[in-house]
Design a protein around this motif. Sequence first.
Motif, PDB file in Angstrom:
ATOM      1  N   ALA A 160     -24.103  95.383 -64.064  1.00  0.00           N
ATOM      2  CA  ALA A 160     -24.090  94.978 -62.847  1.00  0.00           C
ATOM      3  C   ALA A 160     -22.623  95.951 -62.357  1.00  0.00           C
ATOM      4  N   ARG A 205     -25.437  91.519 -69.478  1.00  0.00           N
ATOM      5  CA  ARG A 205     -25.925  91.720 -67.344  1.00  0.00           C
ATOM      6  C   ARG A 205     -24.148  92.619 -66.947  1.00  0.00           C
ATOM      7  N   ARG A 206     -22.669  92.020 -67.583  1.00  0.00           N
ATOM      8  CA  ARG A 206     -21.534  92.352 -66.940  1.00  0.00           C
ATOM      9  C   ARG A 206     -22.039  93.998 -66.694  1.00  0.00           C
ATOM     10  N   GLU A 256     -28.098  81.868 -66.504  1.00  0.00           N
ATOM     11  CA  GLU A 256     -28.106  82.138 -65.500  1.00  0.00           C
ATOM     12  C   GLU A 256     -29.850  82.728 -64.546  1.00  0.00           C
ATOM     13  N   GLU A 257     -29.732  82.840 -62.976  1.00  0.00           N
ATOM     14  CA  GLU A 257     -30.884  82.918 -62.341  1.00  0.00           C
ATOM     15  C   GLU A 257     -32.501  83.347 -62.945  1.00  0.00           C
ATOM     16  N   LEU A 309     -27.211  78.635 -57.702  1.00  0.00           N
ATOM     17  CA  LEU A 309     -28.380  78.493 -59.491  1.00  0.00           C
ATOM     18  C   LEU A 309     -29.637  79.077 -59.393  1.00  0.00           C
ATOM     19  N   ALA A 330     -33.157  77.871 -62.787  1.00  0.00           N
ATOM     20  CA  ALA A 330     -32.169  78.171 -63.969  1.00  0.00           C
ATOM     21  C   ALA A 330     -32.720  78.243 -65.365  1.00  0.00           C
ATOM     22  N   PRO A 340     -28.391  93.872 -60.575  1.00  0.00           N
ATOM     23  CA  PRO A 340     -27.190  92.353 -61.221  1.00  0.00           C
ATOM     24  C   PRO A 340     -28.595  91.141 -61.389  1.00  0.00           C
ATOM     25  N   VAL A 341     -28.088  90.527 -62.075  1.00  0.00           N
ATOM     26  CA  VAL A 341     -27.961  89.134 -62.032  1.00  0.00           C
ATOM     27  C   VAL A 341     -27.250  87.637 -62.118  1.00  0.00           C
ATOM     28  N   ARG A 342     -27.261  86.694 -61.537  1.00  0.00           N
ATOM     29  CA  ARG A 342     -26.595  85.948 -61.248  1.00  0.00           C
ATOM     30  C   ARG A 342     -26.252  84.982 -63.197  1.00  0.00           C
ATOM     31  N   VAL A 343     -24.820  84.957 -63.355  1.00  0.00           N
ATOM     32  CA  VAL A 343     -25.217  84.258 -65.199  1.00  0.00           C
ATOM     33  C   VAL A 343     -23.131  84.111 -65.128  1.00  0.00           C
ATOM     34  N   VAL A 344     -23.640  82.525 -65.793  1.00  0.00           N
ATOM     35  CA  VAL A 344     -22.313  81.682 -65.737  1.00  0.00           C
ATOM     36  C   VAL A 344     -22.693  81.329 -67.417  1.00  0.00           C
TER      37      VAL A 344
END
Length: 390
Positions: A110, A106-107, A178-179, A134, A137, A116-120
């Motif tokens: 992006a 993902r990084r 992630e979303e 988010l 998820a 782009p995907v939101r991810v933690v």
Amino acid sequence: MRLYLTALNPTDAVVEGFLPAADALGLPITVLTDRPGEWPSGVPVRHCAVRDAAAVVTATAAEPPAALLSNSDHLQEATAVAAGKLGLPGKDPEAARRCKDKAAMRRALAAVGLDPVRVVTVEPNAAPTVPDDLFPAVVKPRDGVASEDVYLVADRRELAARVATIRRRRADVALVVEEYLAGELRTYDTLGDGVSLAVLGGWRTGLGPPPTFTETSLDWSPPSPAHDTRLRALLGALGVDFGACHTEYVVGGDRVRLIEVNDRLIGDRMDVILADLLGVPLFAHVIRLHLGEPLAAMDVPDPVALDRHARVEYVCADRSGRLAAAPGSVDTIRDGVRLSCRPLLEAGRVAEHTGTNRDYLAVLHGIGPDPDAVRAALTAFRNELRWTIT
């Protein structure tokens, strides 16, 4: 000169695919594995700490390697490093690492402004810290495979419960949250020689009910030109350009969203079925790429122009228990459709219900002239077969 293949447990891809393909090419082969006792009698195995690139290099010293490859998600990076040390064609180790590490993937995308995907990332022993917006998820192991421990979660409460469940089994695993990417799930299967990329085809994937993501069926569905262009750009950004690659993505509206990249052939017998459908020596093609041959020297048909259709269905355990009765291997023809059943769990063994492809009892497939004929013949074929769990 010898072909070396790194592996963990036995798989159909190796036993039914790569071993006979190497024999057809007149190439002696040795399987390097850290689990030699699990392999069938007659398979040429050698014990090796296959997650260690230096150990892989050492294991090839007795007879010079003509090629070194792996079809395991877990071993691509180490095998690529070893191939580089030996001066052999192989995958880019950094690309292999990015494919395995879902947060790194993902990084990388992006960073170049693609998808782009939101991810933690949630490290072992850490509590998940995820913003409210988010959700919904998906939580999954950062380096996971086979939909294992992948769950859809609606809120913080569900997330905490799923994280706790995963950690009871795998306390040291890093996770990503992630979303959720809604849309129709598809695959994109390719071969590359480091310069050019050939599309083998793709499948439209049916899933079981949430919150898990068990694949239950696949229908032949090569990518459209627009999807192909987009997916090539995404794989290019990850550095994926050599050997076999199996990519999963969703189509939502006119958008293509990447789910994951598996830097090997499609699995769960789909590789064997794909070779049959295309009518090409797929496993030999992969070996030849690792011998340094160009794609242009190989017959890779245009998947869009293929005059036949295929459908695959997985028979899944609906509960845990002993598989008391099950059909064996079956091959037949009905109404012009070639049909096959291959057991994935032997009768008498314990079937575990996990919500992943570990639940598979058997794989059925049909290859015929068109989707309607294949679906009808496969449905009738499946209705005649019985699996009993007690």
